[in-house]
Design a protein around this motif. Structure first.
Motif, short mmCIF file in Angstrom:
data_model
loop_
_atom_site.label_atom_id
_atom_site.label_comp_id
_atom_site.label_asym_id
_atom_site.label_seq_id
_atom_site.Cartn_x
_atom_site.Cartn_y
_atom_site.Cartn_z
N GLU A 144 -40.47 -32.26 -18.49
CA GLU A 144 -39.71 -33.51 -18.39
C GLU A 144 -38.98 -33.85 -19.68
O GLU A 144 -38.35 -34.91 -19.79
N GLY A 145 -39.09 -32.95 -20.68
CA GLY A 145 -38.40 -33.16 -21.95
C GLY A 145 -38.96 -34.29 -22.78
O GLY A 145 -38.24 -34.89 -23.60
N ARG A 146 -40.24 -34.58 -22.62
CA ARG A 146 -40.83 -35.74 -23.29
C ARG A 146 -41.48 -35.39 -24.63
O ARG A 146 -42.02 -36.27 -25.30
N LEU A 147 -41.43 -34.11 -25.05
CA LEU A 147 -42.02 -33.71 -26.34
C LEU A 147 -40.97 -32.98 -27.17
O LEU A 147 -41.09 -31.78 -27.45
N PRO A 148 -39.94 -33.69 -27.62
CA PRO A 148 -38.83 -33.02 -28.31
C PRO A 148 -39.19 -32.42 -29.67
O PRO A 148 -38.51 -31.51 -30.14
N HIS A 149 -40.24 -32.93 -30.32
CA HIS A 149 -40.60 -32.44 -31.66
C HIS A 149 -41.51 -31.22 -31.61
O HIS A 149 -41.60 -30.48 -32.59
N LEU A 150 -42.18 -31.01 -30.49
CA LEU A 150 -43.21 -29.98 -30.40
C LEU A 150 -42.58 -28.59 -30.29
O LEU A 150 -41.90 -28.28 -29.32
N GLN A 151 -42.80 -27.76 -31.32
CA GLN A 151 -42.21 -26.43 -31.36
C GLN A 151 -43.18 -25.35 -30.90
O GLN A 151 -42.76 -24.34 -30.31
N THR A 152 -44.47 -25.54 -31.17
CA THR A 152 -45.45 -24.47 -30.93
C THR A 152 -46.72 -25.06 -30.31
O THR A 152 -47.26 -26.05 -30.81
N ILE A 153 -47.18 -24.43 -29.24
CA ILE A 153 -48.47 -24.79 -28.64
C ILE A 153 -49.39 -23.59 -28.78
O ILE A 153 -49.04 -22.47 -28.40
N ILE A 154 -50.55 -23.81 -29.36
CA ILE A 154 -51.53 -22.75 -29.59
C ILE A 154 -52.74 -23.03 -28.69
O ILE A 154 -53.41 -24.05 -28.84
N ARG A 155 -52.98 -22.13 -27.78
CA ARG A 155 -54.02 -22.35 -26.77
C ARG A 155 -55.32 -21.67 -27.16
O ARG A 155 -55.36 -20.47 -27.45
N ILE A 156 -56.38 -22.45 -27.18
CA ILE A 156 -57.72 -21.90 -27.41
C ILE A 156 -58.13 -21.14 -26.15
O ILE A 156 -58.10 -21.68 -25.05
N GLY A 157 -58.48 -19.88 -26.31
CA GLY A 157 -58.88 -19.09 -25.15
C GLY A 157 -57.87 -18.03 -24.75
O GLY A 157 -58.10 -17.27 -23.81
N GLY A 158 -56.74 -17.96 -25.45
CA GLY A 158 -55.78 -16.90 -25.14
C GLY A 158 -54.39 -17.43 -24.84
O GLY A 158 -54.21 -18.62 -24.52
N ALA A 159 -53.43 -16.55 -24.94
CA ALA A 159 -52.04 -16.92 -24.71
C ALA A 159 -51.81 -17.29 -23.25
O ALA A 159 -52.53 -16.85 -22.35
N ALA A 160 -50.81 -18.13 -23.03
CA ALA A 160 -50.39 -18.50 -21.68
C ALA A 160 -48.87 -18.68 -21.72
O ALA A 160 -48.26 -18.56 -22.80
N SER A 161 -48.28 -18.94 -20.61
CA SER A 161 -46.82 -19.10 -20.54
C SER A 161 -46.35 -20.16 -21.54
O SER A 161 -46.73 -21.33 -21.46
N GLY A 162 -45.54 -19.73 -22.50
CA GLY A 162 -45.01 -20.65 -23.50
C GLY A 162 -46.01 -21.07 -24.56
O GLY A 162 -45.71 -21.96 -25.37
N MET A 163 -47.17 -20.43 -24.58
CA MET A 163 -48.21 -20.81 -25.54
C MET A 163 -48.78 -19.58 -26.24
O MET A 163 -49.03 -18.55 -25.61
N LEU A 164 -49.01 -19.70 -27.54
CA LEU A 164 -49.67 -18.65 -28.30
C LEU A 164 -51.18 -18.72 -28.09
O LEU A 164 -51.72 -19.80 -27.86
N GLY A 165 -51.86 -17.59 -28.23
CA GLY A 165 -53.31 -17.60 -28.21
C GLY A 165 -53.85 -17.94 -29.60
O GLY A 165 -53.30 -17.47 -30.61
N PHE A 166 -54.91 -18.75 -29.67
CA PHE A 166 -55.49 -19.13 -30.96
C PHE A 166 -55.85 -17.89 -31.78
O PHE A 166 -55.55 -17.83 -32.98
#
Length: 552
Positions: A144-166
């Motif tokens: 929905e475009g509601r997180l304009p500042h967020l560049q990187t999401i790091i997921r605990i438990g492994g990578a996912a679509s659009g997210m790095l694994g921790f």
């Protein structure tokens, strides 16, 4: 100590304040206690020494630098208790990044507000916890475009679509990033911000209390000093890490004394706590009163050998005297302490000591912390005599930098002389022991969670059938307090309690959803139109048959 002639105390100490950053102190601690247990996480089967924890922290910190983050950037963490939480806490400190604690119970509206308020560039997140689907909520917010500042999401438990694994982040770093991390250790200053914790305000919107290395490192150290922690101690920490109770009273008190941090689970479970204390021979145990009540009341309580316990902390909400006595006698916690403070003061200002008389240890929040000042003032700001009630104000190293990007609210809380006005009503006796006797504001403390009714009211005003709403706290034997919403409906509208609670589900944290809903035609008011919430509380108690608990 000389008897007080006015309600002003300051903590005299032969031990100086620590003039280091969290990263520099942690490096020295890891060298000093390299082979000692640092972190034990039961549900993850983690058991790391200080040397092992330092390697993991350094590798993750270097990985964050490789991702392009620079000192001052905000990195959020949205997760229950786990090993990744403490790695992130220490790694961000070493990299000069500001850790933003996101409450694991937050839902869409709250996460949206918090992440944008401080412009988080990165977020470390769990996949889910209990009924919270973090990945699902983040996908919805980003779509929905509601997180304009967020560049990187790091997921605990492994990578996912659009997210790095921790676990993939450390591998991103090269030698140059590790070298830069070493340089930062020499450049960072202890007065720089390190942590933002959200605390609700009377405006209904959370405020980001901004804390420095100096704030929380010293507070954690002196908490551990009062408890007489050492490298021989193993502290069971079932309280949430996103709160000062977990990350300062828990992690930093342990790290500054070479003690082992022991996490019994992702969230609180009384059986897991009892099992962990017995298995790990923990010497300390933390909790809010409701946690200790649940442990003491567990059907298998007497089956566990808790004789290794000697100390711990009960805090977060008023501590029932009878519960304290049972903790001392039945859980072997003869040296248990009570702490009082607030997020904005890093957090502890008062703490009981094992040397205090039992009646003071169970009937007060103790005496002033080292290097901290407190005065009790009347409505005109004048210091009151000992034994008289007034507002508790505190000053010293522990007072926050301010509320993030909110100079107006900061100036309302911290006056020109740097006194933090807590909003709590308190009194000091002639020996300097403090009792918290009430709250100027209408804050509700439910199971250790601070809830400001205005925030709930602001949300409920969004309901299409609600004309007016007032939220109050009412006594509860389990949580200390519960929320009760008084609602005036719009003309001709019909609504049920279930409809109101259903409106809240998934939008605000579960503990903020009113347990009681009362539909009314009017509120009790003064002639000037001011709502009389104390009359509402009295009427609600009578109607619901609720009784106030006696507390310290």
């Amino acid at each position: 100590m000389a008897r007080l002639t006015q309600s002003y105390v300051h903590g005299v100490s032969d031990i100086p304040l620590i003039g280091q950053t969290v990263g520099a102190f942690f490096d020295a601690a890891a060298r000093r206690w390299a082979k000692s247990d640092a972190l034990i996480v039961r549900h993850q089967k983690v058991r790391w020494t200080y040397a092992e924890l330092k390697r993991k922290v350094d590798d993750f910190a270097a990985g964050l630098l490789a991702l392009g983050f620079v000192p001052g950037d905000r990195v959020g963490i949205w997760s229950p208790n786990n090993a990744e939480w403490v790695i992130t806490q220490l790694a961000t400190a070493k990299a000069g990044l500001i850790l933003v604690n996101i409450n694991p119970a937050y839902r869409l509206a709250e996460a949206d507000y918090a992440l944008n308020k401080v412009a988080c560039k990165a977020l470390v997140t769990a996949s889910q916890f209990k009924t919270s689907d973090y990945v699902g909520m983040l996908n919805q917010l980003t779509a929905e475009g509601r997180l304009p500042h967020l560049q990187t999401i790091i997921r605990i438990g492994g990578a996912a679509s659009g997210m790095l694994g921790f676990d993939d982040v450390p591998g991103l770093a090269g030698p140059e990033h590790h070298e830069r991390l070493t340089q930062l250790g020499e450049e960072l200053q202890f007065d720089e911000p390190i942590n933002i914790q959200f605390t609700s305000g009377t405006t209904g919107y959370p405020k980001g209390a901004t804390l420095t290395h100096h704030n929380i490192l010293n507070n954690g150290f002196f908490i551990g000093e009062t408890m007489k922690l050492s490298e021989k101690d193993r502290v069971c920490i079932p309280v949430p890490l996103y709160h000062c109770f977990g990350m300062v009273l828990g992690n930093l008190a342990c790290i500054t004394h070479g003690s082992a941090m022991v996490y019994p689970g992702e969230g609180f479970d009384p059986l897991a706590v009892l099992e962990t204390v017995a298995e790990e021979k923990c010497t300390g145990l933390y909790g809010v009163p409701t946690m200790f009540i649940a442990e003491l009341g567990h059907a298998d309580f007497k089956k566990f050998d808790l004789s290794s316990l000697r100390t711990g902390i009960m805090a977060g909400s008023p501590c029932p005297i009878e519960v304290m006595k049972r903790v001392v006698s039945e859980m072997h916690m003869e040296d248990v302490t009570i702490c009082y403070g607030m997020t904005e003061t890093s957090p502890v200002s008062f703490q009981t000591s094992p040397a205090d008389p039992l009646e003071k240890r169970v009937g007060s929040v103790g005496r002033i912390h080292p290097h901290v000042e407190v005065k009790i003032v009347d409505a005109e700001g004048r210091i009151v005599p000992p034994g008289e009630t007034g507002e508790l104000c505190t000053r010293g190293y522990s007072v926050m930098r301010g509320y993030w990007d909110d100079a107006e609210k900061t100036s309302e809380a911290i006056d020109a002389a740097r006194w933090m006005h807590t909003g709590d009503l308190a009194r000091l006796d002639e020996e300097g022991y403090c009792n918290i006797v009430g709250r100027i504001k209408d804050m509700v403390i439910r199971g250790g969670e601070n809830i400001y009714p205005r925030e709930i009211e602001e949300f409920l005003y969004r309901h299409p059938k609600v004309q007016d709403v007032q939220v109050i706290g009412v006594p509860d034997p389990k949580y200390g307090e519960e929320l009760c919403a008084w609602i005036r409906l719009k003309s001709g509208a019909a609504c049920t309690e279930e409809e109101i609670r259903g409106f809240c589900q998934g939008q605000i944290a579960h503990y903020k959803i009113p347990r009681y809903v009362k539909f009314v035609d009017a509120f009790p008011m003064t002639v000037t139109g001011k709502i009389q919430k104390y009359l509402m509380r009295e009427e609600a108690r009578r109607e619901l048959g609720l009784v106030e608990e006696k507390t310290a």
